[in-house]
Design a protein around this motif. Structure first.
Motif, PDB file in Angstrom:
ATOM      1  N   ALA A 142      11.444  -6.047   6.318  1.00 27.37           N
ATOM      2  CA  ALA A 142      10.442  -5.100   6.814  1.00 27.37           C
ATOM      3  C   ALA A 142       9.429  -5.822   7.686  1.00 27.37           C
ATOM      4  O   ALA A 142       9.081  -6.975   7.431  1.00 27.37           O
ATOM      5  CB  ALA A 142       9.731  -4.425   5.645  1.00 27.37           C
ATOM      6  N   CYS A 143       8.976  -5.142   8.715  1.00 24.93           N
ATOM      7  CA  CYS A 143       8.010  -5.724   9.648  1.00 24.93           C
ATOM      8  C   CYS A 143       6.592  -5.262   9.380  1.00 24.93           C
ATOM      9  O   CYS A 143       5.690  -5.500  10.194  1.00 24.93           O
ATOM     10  CB  CYS A 143       8.406  -5.372  11.082  1.00 24.93           C
ATOM     11  N   GLY A 144       6.396  -4.564   8.263  1.00 18.97           N
ATOM     12  CA  GLY A 144       5.047  -4.158   7.910  1.00 18.97           C
ATOM     13  C   GLY A 144       4.556  -2.916   8.625  1.00 18.97           C
ATOM     14  O   GLY A 144       3.369  -2.650   8.651  1.00 18.97           O
TER      15      GLY A 144
ATOM     16  N   GLU B 161      15.109  -0.547 -12.397  1.00 20.41           N
ATOM     17  CA  GLU B 161      13.713  -0.114 -12.383  1.00 20.41           C
ATOM     18  C   GLU B 161      12.892  -0.938 -11.399  1.00 20.41           C
ATOM     19  O   GLU B 161      12.060  -0.402 -10.660  1.00 20.41           O
ATOM     20  CB  GLU B 161      13.129  -0.242 -13.790  1.00 20.41           C
ATOM     21  N   ALA B 162      13.147  -2.256 -11.388  1.00 23.19           N
ATOM     22  CA  ALA B 162      12.395  -3.124 -10.492  1.00 23.19           C
ATOM     23  C   ALA B 162      12.680  -2.786  -9.033  1.00 23.19           C
ATOM     24  O   ALA B 162      11.760  -2.723  -8.204  1.00 23.19           O
ATOM     25  CB  ALA B 162      12.747  -4.584 -10.775  1.00 23.19           C
ATOM     26  N   GLU B 163      13.948  -2.543  -8.711  1.00 19.28           N
ATOM     27  CA  GLU B 163      14.291  -2.189  -7.335  1.00 19.28           C
ATOM     28  C   GLU B 163      13.589  -0.903  -6.905  1.00 19.28           C
ATOM     29  O   GLU B 163      13.032  -0.817  -5.801  1.00 19.28           O
ATOM     30  CB  GLU B 163      15.800  -2.026  -7.188  1.00 19.28           C
ATOM     31  N   LEU B 164      13.595   0.075  -7.769  1.00 17.04           N
ATOM     32  CA  LEU B 164      12.960   1.344  -7.446  1.00 17.04           C
ATOM     33  C   LEU B 164      11.465   1.167  -7.202  1.00 17.04           C
ATOM     34  O   LEU B 164      10.901   1.686  -6.232  1.00 17.04           O
ATOM     35  CB  LEU B 164      13.199   2.346  -8.579  1.00 17.04           C
ATOM     36  N   LEU B 165      10.822   0.412  -8.082  1.00 17.81           N
ATOM     37  CA  LEU B 165       9.386   0.201  -7.925  1.00 17.81           C
ATOM     38  C   LEU B 165       9.093  -0.552  -6.630  1.00 17.81           C
ATOM     39  O   LEU B 165       8.178  -0.180  -5.880  1.00 17.81           O
ATOM     40  CB  LEU B 165       8.840  -0.560  -9.132  1.00 17.81           C
ATOM     41  N   TYR B 166       9.847  -1.622  -6.364  1.00 23.49           N
ATOM     42  CA  TYR B 166       9.591  -2.412  -5.165  1.00 23.49           C
ATOM     43  C   TYR B 166       9.802  -1.597  -3.893  1.00 23.49           C
ATOM     44  O   TYR B 166       9.003  -1.667  -2.955  1.00 23.49           O
ATOM     45  CB  TYR B 166      10.496  -3.647  -5.144  1.00 23.49           C
ATOM     46  N   ARG B 167      10.872  -0.832  -3.838  1.00 20.60           N
ATOM     47  CA  ARG B 167      11.130  -0.061  -2.617  1.00 20.60           C
ATOM     48  C   ARG B 167      10.050   1.000  -2.398  1.00 20.60           C
ATOM     49  O   ARG B 167       9.671   1.285  -1.255  1.00 20.60           O
ATOM     50  CB  ARG B 167      12.516   0.579  -2.682  1.00 20.60           C
TER      51      ARG B 167
ATOM     52  N   GLY C 113       7.817  -1.615  -0.157  1.00 16.34           N
ATOM     53  CA  GLY C 113       8.869  -1.560   0.854  1.00 16.34           C
ATOM     54  C   GLY C 113       8.411  -1.791   2.275  1.00 16.34           C
ATOM     55  O   GLY C 113       9.234  -2.128   3.140  1.00 16.34           O
ATOM     56  N   SER C 114       7.129  -1.619   2.559  1.00 11.69           N
ATOM     57  CA  SER C 114       6.643  -1.827   3.922  1.00 11.69           C
ATOM     58  C   SER C 114       5.848  -3.120   4.076  1.00 11.69           C
ATOM     59  O   SER C 114       5.274  -3.374   5.139  1.00 11.69           O
ATOM     60  CB  SER C 114       5.767  -0.641   4.354  1.00 11.69           C
ATOM     61  N   VAL C 115       5.833  -3.956   3.043  1.00  9.29           N
ATOM     62  CA  VAL C 115       5.147  -5.243   3.133  1.00  9.29           C
ATOM     63  C   VAL C 115       5.948  -6.170   4.053  1.00  9.29           C
ATOM     64  O   VAL C 115       7.178  -6.198   4.008  1.00  9.29           O
ATOM     65  CB  VAL C 115       4.994  -5.865   1.731  1.00  9.29           C
ATOM     66  N   GLU C 116       5.261  -6.938   4.862  1.00 11.85           N
ATOM     67  CA  GLU C 116       5.948  -7.841   5.788  1.00 11.85           C
ATOM     68  C   GLU C 116       6.926  -8.758   5.066  1.00 11.85           C
ATOM     69  O   GLU C 116       6.608  -9.327   4.026  1.00 11.85           O
ATOM     70  CB  GLU C 116       4.928  -8.709   6.537  1.00 11.85           C
ATOM     71  N   PHE C 117       8.129  -8.893   5.633  1.00  8.10           N
ATOM     72  CA  PHE C 117       9.201  -9.760   5.155  1.00  8.10           C
ATOM     73  C   PHE C 117       9.849  -9.253   3.865  1.00  8.10           C
ATOM     74  O   PHE C 117      10.595  -9.977   3.217  1.00  8.10           O
ATOM     75  CB  PHE C 117       8.716 -11.206   4.966  1.00  8.10           C
TER      76      PHE C 117
END
Length: 397
Positions: A92-94, A193-199, A203-207
């Motif tokens: 992601a590029c932010g 659960e972790a994947e869902l929370l992170y996305r 999900g829009s945080v740089e890198f």
């Protein structure tokens, strides 16, 4: 197969080619041992041991390559004098979850006897050719901010621009467990659960890596943990996302100990003696909670905290609870330090316990590779102002 060559004085020729694990490993290990990792100039120096696997820092990425520079015809015959690694992924590029294919260049080493001959630049240029073949739009590299020769190479000769200035924060693992936070409860999430929370939340945080599922399910990933105010009723990750508490923090752990080891060299004898004294006192009276310094003067392993994020007025306090938990996991796992890397503007930085003497300030440099692709919706990411956070991929730490 030879991909490039540099004629040298005295009839020596330096060839740049792909790493051959069957014959190049001893030479690569010798180059690694000859090159310092970390700050120098009177400070503590870290030397790395890749546990017999020169590819360990890139092989978990979707696509990777390792190149070596081989000197032929010199006084020592044929020898490996340089090495570089690279990998390609989508991040992601932010900007509203826009993604770009980027390449990461790491582990550039040139033997002291062959420096200032253009070998490092040739290794970088050949790696960039592969990046372009793989469709990467940008390449980035992390180097120590105080490593002037490295900064000059990338920002001068290789055309990279200074981009982000994160910090590596390191905390020693004591001989005793840290008491859990009285104000926060720590919940372990499974990979789904972790994947869902992170996305949803990062999900829009740089890198942020598009293949976060592969990161979380990797054998070196030790789990993802969520800190919430004590007394919060846990209703599963879906319930959390639908109605999060006033403050929370999340982080995952990565077992670098089984990938590479570090060793501190150059420390004065007085520092070593003081470290031994703290360990002895901690063993004799663990109930006192003495901040003992583990033995960092022989090869040791670390646990890396990645995916740090959160929200709310007490998010830093929640993060501190996560790091206390990470410390105890590391102690049981035999790691001697816990490390993380955070952006210069990271809101949760205040909640990360660390010893400044053990950490370092990084400089991330970036280069646009795909000028012919057009700006599209992204524009030129290399000119974008920094956001509050960055996602540091543990596969490349």
């Amino acid at each position: 197969m030879v991909v490039a060559c540099l004629p040298e004085d005295g009839g020596e020729v330096v060839l740049v080619r792909e790493f051959d694990g069957g014959r190049d490993r001893p030479g690569v290990e010798q180059v690694e041992r000859a090159c310092e990792v970390g700050p120098s100039g009177g400070k503590l120096c870290l030397f790395t041991d890749l546990l017999g696997d020169p590819l360990c820092r890139v092989r978990h990425s979707p696509a990777y390559l390792m190149l070596v520079a081989e000197a032929v015809g010199g006084p020592l015959g044929t020898e490996i004098v340089g090495v570089v690694r690279g990998c390609v992924k989508t991040v992601a590029c932010g900007r509203s979850q826009l993604f770009s294919k980027v390449a990461y260049l790491l582990g550039l080493r040139v033997s002291p006897s062959h420096r200032r001959r253009g070998i490092g630049r040739k290794l970088v240029e050949r790696m960039e050719e592969w990046f372009r073949e793989m469709g990467a739009e940008y390449a980035y590299v992390a180097t120590d901010r105080d490593n002037e020769p490295s900064v000059r190479l990338f920002t001068g000769a290789c055309g990279y621009a200074k981009f982000r200035t994160p910090s590596v924060l390191v905390h020693p693992v004591f001989g005793h467990d840290l008491a859990p936070s009285r104000r926060a409860a720590v919940v372990r999430l499974d990979a789904r659960e972790a994947e869902l929370l992170y996305r949803r939340r990062l999900g829009s945080v740089e890198f942020f890596p598009r293949d976060i599922d592969a990161v979380l399910s990797n054998a070196l990933s030790l789990g993802t943990f969520l800190a919430v105010p004590r007394g919060t009723r846990w209703r599963g990750v879906e319930g959390f996302l639908a109605s999060p508490p006033a403050s929370w923090a999340v982080a995952s752990l990565w077992n670098c100990k089984d990938a590479f080891r570090l060793e501190v060299r150059g420390a004065p004898r007085l520092w070593r003696a003081a470290a031994r004294a703290t360990r002895a006192a901690d063993r004799a009276a663990p109930w006192l909670g003495i901040p003992s310094i583990p033995n960092l003067f022989e090869p040791f392993g670390l646990h890396f905290v990645y995916g740090l994020g959160g929200g709310g007025p007490a998010a830093a306090r929640m993060a501190r609870a996560l790091f206390r938990h990470a410390h105890n996991v590391a102690r049981r796992g035999g790691a001697r330090v816990v490390a993380t890397e955070v952006g210069a503007c990271e809101p949760l930085r205040a909640g990360v316990p660390h010893w400044p003497r053990l950490g370092a300030d990084d400089l991330w440099c970036i280069k646009r590779l795909a000028d012919g692709y057009g700006d599209g919706a992204l524009g030129d990411w290399s000119k974008a102002p920094p956001g509050t956070s960055i996602f540091v991929d543990p596969r490349e730490f």
